[in-house]
Scaffold this active site. Structure first.
Site, mmCIF file in Angstrom:
data_model
loop_
_atom_site.group_PDB
_atom_site.id
_atom_site.type_symbol
_atom_site.label_atom_id
_atom_site.label_comp_id
_atom_site.label_asym_id
_atom_site.label_seq_id
_atom_site.Cartn_x
_atom_site.Cartn_y
_atom_site.Cartn_z
ATOM 1 N N TYR A 145 0.856 -1.226 0.078
ATOM 2 C CA TYR A 145 0.067 0.046 0.071
ATOM 3 C C TYR A 145 0.845 1.162 0.050
ATOM 4 O O TYR A 145 0.347 2.477 -0.054
ATOM 5 C CB TYR A 145 -1.009 0.001 1.260
ATOM 6 N N HIS A 159 -8.909 1.450 -5.721
ATOM 7 C CA HIS A 159 -8.142 0.497 -5.089
ATOM 8 C C HIS A 159 -6.557 0.840 -5.099
ATOM 9 O O HIS A 159 -6.238 1.179 -6.318
ATOM 10 C CB HIS A 159 -8.243 -0.927 -5.419
#
Length: 145
Positions: free
Chosen positions: A24, A101
């Protein structure tokens, strides 16, 4: 048409920058909020940026967006793959919806390849890191123009 955009973040995104940075990245949710706020201002959008770990709260916020927000950007996180209730709430919202996302969910575990939210989304951005939020805001500004 309202230039207000609800930017909604689902579970565990409060840990952005700390949780699995190899997936991430190192940016925090506050970093993302700052960048999105700056861009929203440049695009003439009003931004309402929120995060929750609670499914019902995301649903309540989507209901709140009805008749109020011109568009919704949502990173449903893990609820993407499990929540028909979130899909139903988005289907009751009439404005454009962009799903974001941070990681490319299609290169990850098999269960992440499906998103209920994508059935309703007018656009899906995946795998562009936190830049995906900025791309989503640009697209939403275009749809609201």
């Amino acid at each position: 048409m309202s230039r207000l955009v609800f930017l909604l973040n689902g579970p565990n995104l409060n840990l952005l920058g700390q949780r699995e940075p190899h997936i991430y990245g190192a940016e925090t949710l506050d970093d993302v909020k700052r960048a999105c706020s700056d861009l929203a201002r440049d695009l003439g959008l009003e931004l309402d940026f929120r995060q929750t770990n609670r499914e019902y709260e995301l649903i309540d916020w989507i209901h709140e967006a009805r008749g109020k927000a011109g568009g919704v950007v949502i990173n449903p996180a893990g609820y993407s793959h499990t929540s028909v209730a979130l899909l139903d709430a988005l289907c009751a919202y009439e404005g454009p919806v962009i799903e974001v996302h941070i990681s490319n969910i299609h290169k990850r575990e098999e269960f992440r390849h499906h998103s209920y939210v994508s059935r309703r989304a007018d656009g899906v951005i995946a795998g562009c890191g936190t830049q995906g939020y900025l791309l989503a805001l640009r697209r939403l500004a275009s749809l609201l123009a």
